[in-house]
Structure formats: C-alpha cells, structure tokens
Design a protein around this motif. Structure first.
Motif, PDB file in Angstrom:
ATOM      1  N   ALA A 198       0.747  -1.071  -0.095  1.00 43.13           N
ATOM      2  CA  ALA A 198      -0.093   0.139   0.016  1.00 43.13           C
ATOM      3  C   ALA A 198       0.819   1.197   0.040  1.00 43.13           C
ATOM      4  O   ALA A 198       2.048   1.159   0.425  1.00 43.13           O
ATOM      5  CB  ALA A 198      -1.029  -0.025   1.314  1.00 43.13           C
ATOM      6  N   THR A 199       0.439   2.228  -0.634  1.00 40.59           N
ATOM      7  CA  THR A 199       1.125   3.539  -0.691  1.00 40.59           C
ATOM      8  C   THR A 199       0.991   4.326   0.616  1.00 40.59           C
ATOM      9  O   THR A 199       0.059   4.192   1.327  1.00 40.59           O
ATOM     10  CB  THR A 199       0.693   4.468  -1.478  1.00 40.59           C
ATOM     11  N   ASP A 200       2.215   4.852   1.099  1.00 39.79           N
ATOM     12  CA  ASP A 200       2.019   5.395   2.323  1.00 39.79           C
ATOM     13  C   ASP A 200       1.535   7.122   2.254  1.00 39.79           C
ATOM     14  O   ASP A 200       0.996   7.355   1.378  1.00 39.79           O
ATOM     15  CB  ASP A 200       3.462   5.434   2.965  1.00 39.79           C
ATOM     16  N   ASP A 201       1.775   7.804   3.261  1.00 37.49           N
ATOM     17  CA  ASP A 201       1.279   9.231   3.319  1.00 37.49           C
ATOM     18  C   ASP A 201       1.897  10.119   2.137  1.00 37.49           C
ATOM     19  O   ASP A 201       1.275  10.971   1.945  1.00 37.49           O
ATOM     20  CB  ASP A 201       1.435   9.750   4.796  1.00 37.49           C
ATOM     21  N   SER A 202       2.993   9.712   1.506  1.00 41.35           N
ATOM     22  CA  SER A 202       3.501  10.511   0.398  1.00 41.35           C
ATOM     23  C   SER A 202       3.101   9.832  -0.993  1.00 41.35           C
ATOM     24  O   SER A 202       3.621  10.167  -1.884  1.00 41.35           O
ATOM     25  CB  SER A 202       4.959  10.597   0.602  1.00 41.35           C
ATOM     26  N   GLY A 203       2.182   8.623  -0.738  1.00 38.18           N
ATOM     27  CA  GLY A 203       1.834   8.172  -2.008  1.00 38.18           C
ATOM     28  C   GLY A 203       2.927   7.132  -2.739  1.00 38.18           C
ATOM     29  O   GLY A 203       2.802   6.622  -3.662  1.00 38.18           O
ATOM     30  N   THR A 204       3.758   6.837  -1.699  1.00 42.34           N
ATOM     31  CA  THR A 204       4.874   5.808  -2.263  1.00 42.34           C
ATOM     32  C   THR A 204       4.699   4.496  -1.676  1.00 42.34           C
ATOM     33  O   THR A 204       4.555   4.272  -0.210  1.00 42.34           O
ATOM     34  CB  THR A 204       6.432   6.519  -1.657  1.00 42.34           C
ATOM     35  N   ALA A 205       4.930   3.527  -2.549  1.00 46.02           N
ATOM     36  CA  ALA A 205       5.006   2.120  -2.131  1.00 46.02           C
ATOM     37  C   ALA A 205       6.480   1.796  -2.213  1.00 46.02           C
ATOM     38  O   ALA A 205       7.297   1.946  -3.281  1.00 46.02           O
ATOM     39  CB  ALA A 205       4.223   1.241  -3.093  1.00 46.02           C
ATOM     40  N   THR A 206       7.033   0.925  -1.316  1.00 42.59           N
ATOM     41  CA  THR A 206       8.624   0.864  -1.193  1.00 42.59           C
ATOM     42  C   THR A 206       8.811  -0.819  -1.243  1.00 42.59           C
ATOM     43  O   THR A 206       7.960  -1.495  -0.476  1.00 42.59           O
ATOM     44  CB  THR A 206       9.077   1.157  -0.258  1.00 42.59           C
ATOM     45  N   PHE A 207       9.613  -1.232  -1.917  1.00 49.10           N
ATOM     46  CA  PHE A 207      10.102  -2.821  -2.070  1.00 49.10           C
ATOM     47  C   PHE A 207      11.513  -3.000  -1.711  1.00 49.10           C
ATOM     48  O   PHE A 207      12.253  -2.201  -2.473  1.00 49.10           O
ATOM     49  CB  PHE A 207       9.479  -3.289  -3.337  1.00 49.10           C
ATOM     50  N   THR A 208      11.870  -4.230  -1.120  1.00 45.96           N
ATOM     51  CA  THR A 208      13.072  -4.503  -0.977  1.00 45.96           C
ATOM     52  C   THR A 208      13.428  -5.601  -1.952  1.00 45.96           C
ATOM     53  O   THR A 208      12.610  -6.505  -1.730  1.00 45.96           O
ATOM     54  CB  THR A 208      13.580  -4.984   0.416  1.00 45.96           C
ATOM     55  N   SER A 209      14.001  -5.556  -3.050  1.00 50.64           N
ATOM     56  CA  SER A 209      14.419  -6.428  -4.033  1.00 50.64           C
ATOM     57  C   SER A 209      15.753  -6.581  -4.492  1.00 50.64           C
ATOM     58  O   SER A 209      16.619  -6.301  -3.790  1.00 50.64           O
ATOM     59  CB  SER A 209      13.388  -5.928  -5.256  1.00 50.64           C
ATOM     60  N   ILE A 210      15.942  -7.017  -5.698  1.00 48.01           N
ATOM     61  CA  ILE A 210      17.282  -7.241  -6.319  1.00 48.01           C
ATOM     62  C   ILE A 210      17.439  -6.806  -7.713  1.00 48.01           C
ATOM     63  O   ILE A 210      16.208  -6.650  -8.211  1.00 48.01           O
ATOM     64  CB  ILE A 210      17.785  -8.692  -6.396  1.00 48.01           C
TER      65      ILE A 210
END
Length: 307
Positions: A198-210
C-alpha cells in the motif's frame, strides 16, 4: 482515481523475449485506439517532456561524482552511481514539481504477470502483501540472489497532483538469470520477486528486491500494476494502471559487471532504450527511474507517476 477499462480491439504483441505472442499470452492488452490516444497525448505534452529532459541532461550537477543524463547515469571509481532521472518529468527528484506530473504510459504486463490473466494468480495467495520480495513464500523459501535494489514508486492523482494514499502497487520482475518466478524453467515452483504494498502518506510504495537481469530483446525493467486499494489487488479487482519502470544504463552496467550477471553484459550491449519494443515509443522518458546507491550498499530506483 477511476479504474482503467481495457478496450475490446487488440493487436499482436511481442513477448518479453521479442517473439510475437498470441492474444491469450500477452498479459495486458491495449488496442490501436490506446496507441492513438497515447500519441496524441505525447504530441500535446511531448514538447514539455523532451525540453525538460534536455534541460536535465545539460543542467545536471554533481557532488563527489559526475552526473550525466538519466539514460546513462554516472559512476564513481567506487562503483557508486547517481543518475539524473530528471530526463523524465515523472521521476522523483528534488527538481520535480507537480506541474511536471504526467500520466504514466500504459504498457504490456507481458506473458508473466501472475495476476490471473495468464493462468496463474499469486495475488490471492496469503503472503503476497509484503515489502521484501526477495524470497518465495508458501511451500518454498528460496531467496533470489543479486545486487540489492530498493524500488520506490510514488503514485499521484493526475488531476490534482495529490499523493494517492492507500493505493496498492503490485510489482514483479525477473531474477539475476532473467527468469520469472511461476513461469520460467527451473522457477515454476517459486514466487519470489513479486509483491504488493500500500502507498504511504506520500503516495509511495516501497519494495526491497534485487537488480533484475537484462535478457535478450528487452531493456532492464520492472513491471507494475496500480490498484485503488489493497483489497482490489488481492481479489482480482480493477487495475488502474499497468506499466513498467526503465532502469538507467550506467547503473545497469555497474551491476552487470558483478558476479552472477555475466549474460546481462552482452544482452545490454545489443540494446538501446530508444529501440526497446516497450519503451522505444517515447524513449522511456516518463518511465526512467532516478537511481542512487552502489553495488556495496545497494541501489534505489525511484519513480513518480500520475494516474
């Protein structure tokens, strides 16, 4: 945020490896009218986007390392890159303003979406909502190896430039070998490198990947779908936007020089962003990520899009 409704008229597509695929294999479909609409939009806004890209390329600044255009990025002797990213007005950067916000182009989901369209559906599996997508979940716990990459996708309302809080973003991409979990030979029983946030208060969705590989026929990229909310993503709800993130050349070259990415070196050398069968229509200027970081500390790819 109104969901996007696919049109009925369709045309043939090339799959992720440059081969022509049939209707039932091509993931997202969008018809000739969509192309016409997109070209019309580019005609209206292209001048601003291209001008912004040229300005970013010529006005890029640097601190401890030289900065070049986002299409190529820059590399310090220690392998740290800082790619300008301002070649796309949709990229997240200190110079991007709401006035620069443009709609992310619609792109194919390809033959390996895992969203139920092409057979398999990972989105209704328990565990798909997660930030760290490096490992499989469920019956397998295999972890995909590669240079760490943080993916930050910021979603805004195109009409108001407001951050879309609580929207859902589904991302997926290939592994270091160019294979897609759930589909590619040897990875059929894996579901790594797929996840919903889900996007946060800034509208950003963050993922940890490679960092994904570069496989034959396609520029290095990350697929994504945007939904109005997480419940829609996990229940085959309407898709608001399907598109792809393009990764800058210099960061890709730095990563591909490391162990495990050997095949990507030759594949990337035969491609250009402008000739890619997905990004080539407009050179990827609205999908090119801002990159920062290094091989040792990991990279971050950031992009802001309007929907």
């Amino acid at each position: 945020m109104a969901p996007k409704t696919p049109s009925a008229s369709e045309r043939a597509w090339l799959d992720e490896h440059g081969n022509e695929i049939e209707d039932h294999d091509r993931g997202l479909v969008y018809d000739l009218q969509t192309l016409v609409d997109r070209r019309r939009a580019l005609t209206l806004f292209g001048g601003l986007g291209v001008a912004g890209a040229l300005a970013a390329c010529s006005a890029g600044t640097s601190s401890t390392s030289m900065t070049t255009s986002a299409a190529s990025g820059s590399t310090s002797p220690a392998g740290t890159t800082s790619t300008a990213g301002a070649a796309t007005s949709a990229a997240t950067s200190s110079t991007t303003t709401d006035a620069d916000l443009v709609e992310a182009p619609d792109e194919t989901a390809g033959p390996y979406p895992g969203d139920g369209y092409n057979g398999q559906n990972v989105l209704d599996d328990s565990g798909i909502v997660r930030r760290d997508i490096r490992s499989s979940f469920g019956s397998s716990t295999t972890t995909a190896e590669g240079v760490p990459l943080t993916i930050k996708l910021t979603v805004k309302d195109l009409a108001t430039s407001s951050a879309l809080v609580g929207a859902a973003v589904y991302v997926w991409h290939c592994d270091r070998d160019g294979s897609y979990s759930m589909y590619s030979e040897g990875a059929e029983d894996e579901n790594y490198l797929r996840g919903v946030q889900a996007t946060d208060d800034s509208g950003t969705a963050t993922f940890t990947s490679i960092f994904p590989a570069c496989y034959p026929g396609r520029w290095p990229h990350i697929h994504f779908e945007v939904y109005e909310k997480v419940a829609d993503a996990t229940s085959s709800g309407p898709i608001v936007k399907t598109s792809q993130i393009a990764l800058p050349q210099t960061a890709s070259e730095v990563v591909y020089a490391t162990s495990g990415y050997d095949r990507s070196v030759g594949n990337l050398a035969q491609l250009s962003l402008q000739r890619d069968n997905v990004f080539g229509d407009d050179g990827g200027i609205h999908q090119l990520a801002t990159m920062s970081g290094s091989v040792s500390t990991g990279f971050t790819a950031a992009l802001t899009i309007g929907v």
